[in-house]
Design a protein around this motif. Structure first.
Motif, short mmCIF file in Angstrom:
data_model
loop_
_atom_site.label_atom_id
_atom_site.label_comp_id
_atom_site.label_asym_id
_atom_site.label_seq_id
_atom_site.Cartn_x
_atom_site.Cartn_y
_atom_site.Cartn_z
N ASP A 6 35.80 -66.40 80.95
CA ASP A 6 35.83 -67.53 80.01
C ASP A 6 35.15 -68.74 80.65
N TRP A 7 33.84 -68.61 80.87
CA TRP A 7 33.05 -69.67 81.50
C TRP A 7 32.01 -70.20 80.51
N PRO A 8 31.59 -71.45 80.65
CA PRO A 8 30.47 -71.95 79.83
C PRO A 8 29.19 -71.16 80.14
N ILE A 9 28.45 -70.82 79.10
CA ILE A 9 27.23 -70.03 79.25
C ILE A 9 26.05 -70.83 78.71
N THR A 46 18.28 -78.73 79.88
CA THR A 46 18.73 -78.89 78.50
C THR A 46 19.79 -77.86 78.14
N ALA A 47 19.56 -76.61 78.54
CA ALA A 47 20.53 -75.55 78.25
C ALA A 47 21.87 -75.82 78.93
N LEU A 48 21.82 -76.24 80.20
CA LEU A 48 23.06 -76.55 80.92
C LEU A 48 23.79 -77.73 80.28
N ASP A 66 33.21 -73.00 86.90
CA ASP A 66 32.22 -71.92 87.02
C ASP A 66 31.45 -71.80 85.71
N SER A 67 30.12 -71.71 85.83
CA SER A 67 29.23 -71.66 84.67
C SER A 67 28.14 -70.63 84.92
N VAL A 68 27.60 -70.09 83.84
CA VAL A 68 26.56 -69.07 83.91
C VAL A 68 25.29 -69.59 83.27
N LEU A 69 24.17 -69.43 83.98
CA LEU A 69 22.86 -69.78 83.46
C LEU A 69 22.06 -68.50 83.28
N ILE A 70 21.69 -68.18 82.04
CA ILE A 70 20.96 -66.94 81.73
C ILE A 70 19.52 -67.28 81.40
N LEU A 71 18.60 -66.68 82.14
CA LEU A 71 17.16 -66.86 81.91
C LEU A 71 16.61 -65.56 81.34
N ASP A 72 16.37 -65.53 80.04
CA ASP A 72 15.83 -64.33 79.39
C ASP A 72 14.31 -64.42 79.33
N LEU A 97 22.01 -72.76 95.69
CA LEU A 97 22.72 -72.73 94.43
C LEU A 97 24.14 -73.29 94.59
N PRO A 98 24.51 -74.24 93.75
CA PRO A 98 25.89 -74.77 93.82
C PRO A 98 26.91 -73.65 93.60
N ALA A 99 28.05 -73.77 94.22
CA ALA A 99 29.05 -72.71 94.19
C ALA A 99 29.53 -72.41 92.78
N ARG A 100 29.49 -73.41 91.89
CA ARG A 100 30.01 -73.23 90.54
C ARG A 100 28.99 -72.64 89.57
N LEU A 101 27.74 -72.50 89.99
CA LEU A 101 26.70 -72.02 89.09
C LEU A 101 26.30 -70.59 89.45
N HIS A 102 26.21 -69.73 88.46
CA HIS A 102 25.84 -68.32 88.64
C HIS A 102 24.68 -68.02 87.69
N VAL A 103 23.69 -67.27 88.18
CA VAL A 103 22.45 -67.07 87.44
C VAL A 103 22.30 -65.60 87.06
N ILE A 104 21.85 -65.37 85.82
CA ILE A 104 21.47 -64.04 85.35
C ILE A 104 20.02 -64.12 84.88
N ILE A 105 19.20 -63.19 85.35
CA ILE A 105 17.78 -63.16 84.98
C ILE A 105 17.48 -61.81 84.34
N ALA A 106 16.82 -61.83 83.19
CA ALA A 106 16.33 -60.62 82.53
C ALA A 106 14.81 -60.68 82.47
N SER A 107 14.15 -59.61 82.94
CA SER A 107 12.69 -59.65 83.04
C SER A 107 12.12 -58.25 82.86
N ARG A 108 10.95 -58.18 82.22
CA ARG A 108 10.25 -56.90 82.10
C ARG A 108 9.62 -56.48 83.41
N THR A 109 9.37 -57.44 84.27
CA THR A 109 8.73 -57.16 85.56
C THR A 109 9.66 -57.53 86.70
N HIS A 110 9.38 -56.96 87.87
CA HIS A 110 10.16 -57.33 89.04
C HIS A 110 9.77 -58.75 89.45
#
Length: 597
Positions: free
Chosen positions: A183-186, A207-209, A249-255, A276-289
């Motif tokens: 239950d974190w802000p996304i 802006t997203a954050l 704790d918050s999640v930043l998703i980069l699609d 990276l700040p301890a409270r921020l967690h990143v998810i990255i989705a990419s077609r390439t490595h």
């Protein structure tokens, strides 16, 4: 002094004035002449006039070549956005850039005046970019993957890296709304080509954050938007400082991170992950490595990776998706066949269901997606092949004749020495997978089939040449690198005869068709059913039946004058040689045939 007029694009035509006369040359935007005019840095600029907005396009030299950017000056401020490489300058790209610049202008005025609301159209653009998209496969529960993301997000980075159509965005969308997600802000950002400018990239992330943090980062966002002379490093520092204000704790998703081509952004994102700040967690989705290092995160245990082998649908998930889309019961053997032939590729499964539904066809027991489904061929061509450079496309076409991709084999059939480079590019693009047992690479089955068909259709003469080179290279090897270790002959190297060709023996079987002769030749070479299917573009079931027919028609009983009880050595020399060189492999086929007679 006469004013020099630059070329201008109006109503899908480029008008090029002759500075020495009143003549004007016209070029249709999107034609070969248009792309030739854009390339090479010969023409530095042109203006674009459209109902959606205007700008001046300028070509700039960078390390990897020439790139175009769009500029628009309003109220003493210069707005800029990325257009792309010359070959990417489609009419749609130009119109999109004009809309982006218009959006930037309105957005700046809105922040300055604090009274002018965004129009409904611009607000829709913002909502689409920063809103979690709906999932096309939300009804298919994938708890094992959702749990992996939940566990991985406790670290620094979760990376979903796979080619087009593997369900990365849908999986993340399902995770955001699932009960397994914390239950974190996304904060969600759908990146596009316009975000390749570092300042614009960090502005989108901030802006997203700010949206997810209910406007707690508004001051930092306002500073980045309104101070035009900020350096890229200063923007990154402002972003890091703003992230320090995150209290939960918050999640930043980069699609769609594959849209980012800027090496400067890759470097800055590396710095962000290191600090990276301890409270921020990143998810990255990419077609390439991604083009930034991940080794340190792996060692720290702060990285969770999901590639196509993790994302592929299981046979059970395939059956559920087919039934949901077709709204009818699908035979288990049919869904198993589709899962096998698509190798769990989600887009391929969806297109199979869509094709069947729209054409009102029932799922056959033996379903061959590529042979009968135009939707899959179009998707692979549009979403994968046309997005690659002409040089890489040519490499893929040429190497589609090989059952497996090895550097030496690719160099041999192409008569070049740069195959290692292209294989590394394909691996970064997630277009090939590693065969750890064979120490080689291979294309996905559907991609390989489409490549082979395109080569057969567009370059039939070269196809024959490539096949002959592949055959010659294989014969020159001291051992068959395509044959699994457990099926290789146990005889010594000195006892192994030279590989026999059906087309060179004097007593070759005359009753065989060309297809049966091709299959028998590959059997003699020690190829498996799967290798033969990939090489000849057949299903494995067809290979099995054809191999039985070809070997049966090569038996001595099938030849005139055969005497009952005749020695097996009276078989055609090609089959006898196959027994000598690869007794175990060929005998499996003969045993199956003897049992069926």
């Amino acid at each position: 002094m006469l004013r020099k007029h630059i070329p201008v694009v109006v109503d899908e035509y480029l008008y090029i004035p002759d500075q020495m006369s009143s003549a004007t040359k016209t070029v249709y935007v999107g034609s070969p002449d248009w792309y030739a005019w854009l390339a090479g840095g010969l023409h530095p600029s042109f203006s674009f006039k459209h109902a959606g907005g205007t700008f001046t396009a300028r070509q700039e030299r960078q390390r990897r070549g020439w790139y175009w950017y769009a500029y628009r000056k309003r109220s003493g401020q210069v707005l800029k956005t990325y257009l792309g490489r010359p070959e990417e300058m489609t009419p749609a790209r130009l119109e999109h850039a004009a809309a982006i610049l218009a959006h930037k202008e309105v957005n700046q005025l809105a922040h300055k005046r604090r009274t002018a609301p965004l129009s409904a159209q611009l607000q829709s653009i913002l909502n689409e970019k920063f809103t979690v998209p709906s999932s096309a496969i939300a009804s298919i529960e994938r708890p094992r993957l959702l749990k992996r993301i939940t566990e991985g997000v406790k670290g620094k980075l979760v990376l979903l890296s796979a080619a087009a159509g593997w369900g990365k965005t849908s999986l993340l969308s399902s995770w955001c709304t699932s009960k397994l997600a914390p239950d974190w802000p996304i904060a969600w950002v759908s990146l596009d080509d316009q975000d390749n400018e570092p300042r614009e990239f960090w502005l989108q992330l901030l802006t997203a954050l700010n949206i997810s943090q209910t406007d707690k980062l508004a001051d930092a966002l306002s500073s980045v938007q309104n101070i035009q002379n900020l350096q890229d490093v200063q923007v990154l520092k402002l972003f890091l400082h703003a992230c320090q204000q995150i209290e939960t704790d918050s999640v930043l998703i980069l699609d769609n991170y594959d849209r980012i081509q800027s090496s400067e952004i890759h470097k800055q994102l590396t710095l962000l992950l290191e600090r990276l700040p301890a409270r921020l967690h990143v998810i990255i989705a990419s077609r390439t490595h991604p083009c930034f290092p991940l080794s340190r995160l792996r060692v720290q245990g702060a990285l969770t990776e999901l590639c196509h082998s993790s994302l592929r649908f299981t046979p059970e998930e395939t059956a559920r998706l087919l039934q949901n889309m077709a709204q009818t019961t699908v035979a288990p053997e049919c869904s198993a066949a589709i899962a096998s032939q698509t190798e769990g590729w989600i887009a391929g499964i969806q297109l199979c269901a869509l094709y069947s539904k729209e054409h009102e066809t029932r799922y056959p027991q033996q379903y061959t997606p590529v042979a009968s489904n135009r939707y899959i061929i179009d998707y692979i061509s549009e979403e994968i092949l046309t997005r690659q450079s002409p040089e890489l496309q040519q490499f893929m076409l040429q190497t589609s004749v090989l059952p497996r991709l090895e550097v030496a084999a690719c160099n041999a059939i192409r008569q070049a020495e740069d195959s290692q480079y292209w294989l590394e590019q394909l691996r970064r693009l997630n277009l090939i997978s590693v065969d750890t047992q064979e120490y080689s690479y291979c294309y996905p089955q559907l991609l390989k089939t489409v490549l082979y068909q395109q080569l057969q259709r567009s370059q039939p003469v070269q196809l024959t040449t490539l096949q002959q080179r592949a055959h010659d290279w294989s014969r020159q090897q001291e051992e068959d690198t395509y044959l699994p270790m457990q099926t290789r002959p146990s005889v010594s190297d000195t006892a192994t005869p030279k590989r026999i060709s059906l087309y060179e023996t004097e007593d070759k079987p005359e009753k065989l068709t060309n297809r049966e002769r091709d299959v028998l030749q590959l059997i003699i070479n020690g190829a498996s059913n799967r290798d033969i299917a990939q090489n000849l573009i057949l299903s494995e079931g067809t290979v099995k039946s054809t191999s039985q027919t070809s070997v049966t028609n090569s038996r001595p009983e099938s030849h005139p004058g055969h005497r009952v009880g005749q020695s097996p050595l009276a078989w055609p020399s090609c089959v006898t040689a196959a027994f000598m060189a690869n007794t175990f492999h060929v005998s499996l086929f003969l045993d199956e045939i003897d049992e069926s007679i």
